[in-house]
Enzyme design. Structure first.
Site, short mmCIF file in Angstrom:
data_model
loop_
_atom_site.label_atom_id
_atom_site.label_comp_id
_atom_site.label_asym_id
_atom_site.label_seq_id
_atom_site.Cartn_x
_atom_site.Cartn_y
_atom_site.Cartn_z
N GLU A 1 -52.43 31.93 10.11
CA GLU A 1 -51.34 31.49 9.23
C GLU A 1 -50.86 30.11 9.68
O GLU A 1 -50.75 29.18 8.88
CB GLU A 1 -50.20 32.50 9.31
CG GLU A 1 -48.98 32.12 8.51
CD GLU A 1 -47.80 33.02 8.79
OE1 GLU A 1 -46.86 33.04 7.97
OE2 GLU A 1 -47.78 33.71 9.84
N HIS A 2 -50.55 29.98 10.96
CA HIS A 2 -50.13 28.70 11.56
C HIS A 2 -51.12 28.35 12.66
O HIS A 2 -51.36 29.17 13.54
CB HIS A 2 -48.74 28.80 12.19
CG HIS A 2 -47.68 29.38 11.32
ND1 HIS A 2 -47.31 30.71 11.37
CD2 HIS A 2 -46.89 28.80 10.39
CE1 HIS A 2 -46.33 30.92 10.51
NE2 HIS A 2 -46.06 29.79 9.89
#
Length: 425
Positions: free
Chosen positions: A322-323
């Site tokens: 996601e990050h």
């Protein structure tokens, strides 16, 4: 594919949660508001009299908002609007032949339902991240829902309501979980049959596994952004990275939830040891030490040692975080080689928490490896490409033979006749 099988991953089974979610969604579809009230009391432990927040409560929340928080939200909104305004696509017209054009128009959906999670933390930033791209896309009808909070008398957290008011959103509901997704997908009537919530075209926003599962359940009835589950961070770092920065960033995401994932990928055993030492110092001192400790010790979190940065890139692409933070020598060059990530944060001065609030980027991002095929929330989430075909008589006549030939090859002669009927001999 081999790497995907060995990288750390939480035991999050969206498909398995469908057994729990399906009857909830069907109950909301069948009974509407009475089901929403009962489910909110049974599942969230909050008794509410109405699902909608009165407009005066929104205004009161904004009036009572801490000035520093208001200033921060206004700056977050300003930066997000700058970035998302540039995402709006222009219509394009292509001249295919003399007298024949195809125009691609970008048309916003009519109505959206935006989910803002609640529970362990308060997320006014998620109001910003959902609403700003919808507004930039030109969506005419925007509704927000967030779980009811017992400590606020069954209403939403005042900071969330204030964020809605700052953005000019007046349609706000206090329904959470799978039932909120179903409410938006199917709409909801009261016990007398009156429409209380109109169905939407698209549902967006992060949430827990039940929210993600409900979005999968209703997909096709409505559009969705992605199945955003527990948050995750991967840090690709070499020996030049500062272990204090890396540890602080891993802790920042672990703070969200015991299911949060924090993964360090490095070619430097010395850095790995230094990060471990810094975590041992930092975690016990954190406000949410319990959940951070649980997240970092879970099977979804780990340190992955690799031979070199090139191998590290292969690992983080397989992980599809996601990050993803890149804290290496020549971080910008390394970051350009990343293929799979919801968002990439470059160098020592771009922590994920900057993106959570004030980078201007969107923090509603794909999780669980879905960044390999999905992107984050953007203006495009709320737009549809519509092709407009405009041919005059000579342009159609010129290509008629090809249309007929292809129609005949597919044994669909009426397709060709729909063209030749326009040119009687």
């Amino acid at each position: 594919m081999a790497l995907r099988a060995v990288v750390p991953r939480a035991d999050v089974d969206v498909a398995a949660a469908m057994a729990t979610v399906a009857p909830i969604c069907e109950d909301v579809r069948a009974r509407g508001v009475p089901a929403l009230l009962e489910l909110t009391e049974r599942l969230d432990g909050v008794r509410i009299a109405d699902v909608r927040v009165p407009r005066e409560a929104l205004r009161a929340a904004l009036d009572g908002l801490d000035p520093q928080v208001r200033a921060a939200l206004e700056e977050s909104i300003r930066r997000a609007r700058l970035v998302h305004a540039d995402q709006r696509r222009a219509d394009t017209t292509t001249r295919v032949a003399a007298g024949g054009t195809v125009t691609e128009r970008w048309v916003p959906v009519g109505r959206v339902g935006l989910y803002v999670p609640g529970g362990r933390a308060v997320y006014p930033s998620s109001v910003v991240m959902n609403v700003v791209p919808a507004q930039a896309a030109g969506v005419a009808s925007i509704a927000v829902t967030t779980p009811a909070q017992k400590e606020f008398g069954g209403s939403a957290h005042p900071t969330i309501l204030a964020a809605c008011a700052l953005l000019g959103v007046e349609e706000v509901y206090t329904v959470g979980g799978a039932q909120a997704v179903a409410m938006f997908a199917y709409g909801a009537r009261d016990a007398d049959g009156a429409v209380v919530v109109r169905p939407v075209d698209v549902v967006t926003g992060p949430g827990n596994i039940y929210v993600a599962s409900a979005k999968r359940y209703v997909q096709g009835v409505v559009g969705i952004d992605s199945e955003a589950g527990p948050t995750e961070i991967a840090v690709l770092a070499d020996g030049t990275a500062d272990p204090v920065h890396v540890a602080a960033d891993l802790v920042s995401q672990a703070e969200h939830d015991p299911m949060a994932a924090a993964v360090l990928v490095t070619d430097s055993p010395a850095l790995a040891d230094a990060v471990d030492a810094e975590l041992a110092r930092r975690v016990p001192a954190a406000k949410h030490a319990g959940r951070i400790e649980e997240a970092l010790r879970g099977r979804q979190s780990a340190t992955v040692l690799v031979d070199d940065v090139d191998t590290g890139l292969a690992v983080v692409d397989a992980y599809a975080a996601e990050h993803l933070e890149v804290q290496t020598a020549d971080a910008r060059a390394v970051a350009t080689r990343v293929r799979n990530a919801g968002a990439v944060f470059v160098g020592a001065h771009a922590p994920v928490s900057l993106g959570d609030y004030c980078a201007g980027s969107n923090h509603v991002l794909p999780t669980g490896g879905t960044a390999s095929h999905s992107g984050g929330l953007s203006v495009q989430t709320f737009l549809r490409g519509v092709h407009v075909v405009d041919y005059d008589e000579p342009a159609l006549r010129e290509v008629a033979g090809h249309v007929v030939a292809l129609a005949e090859s597919e044994d669909l002669p009426a397709h060709g006749q729909a063209v030749t009927a326009r040119f009687p001999s």
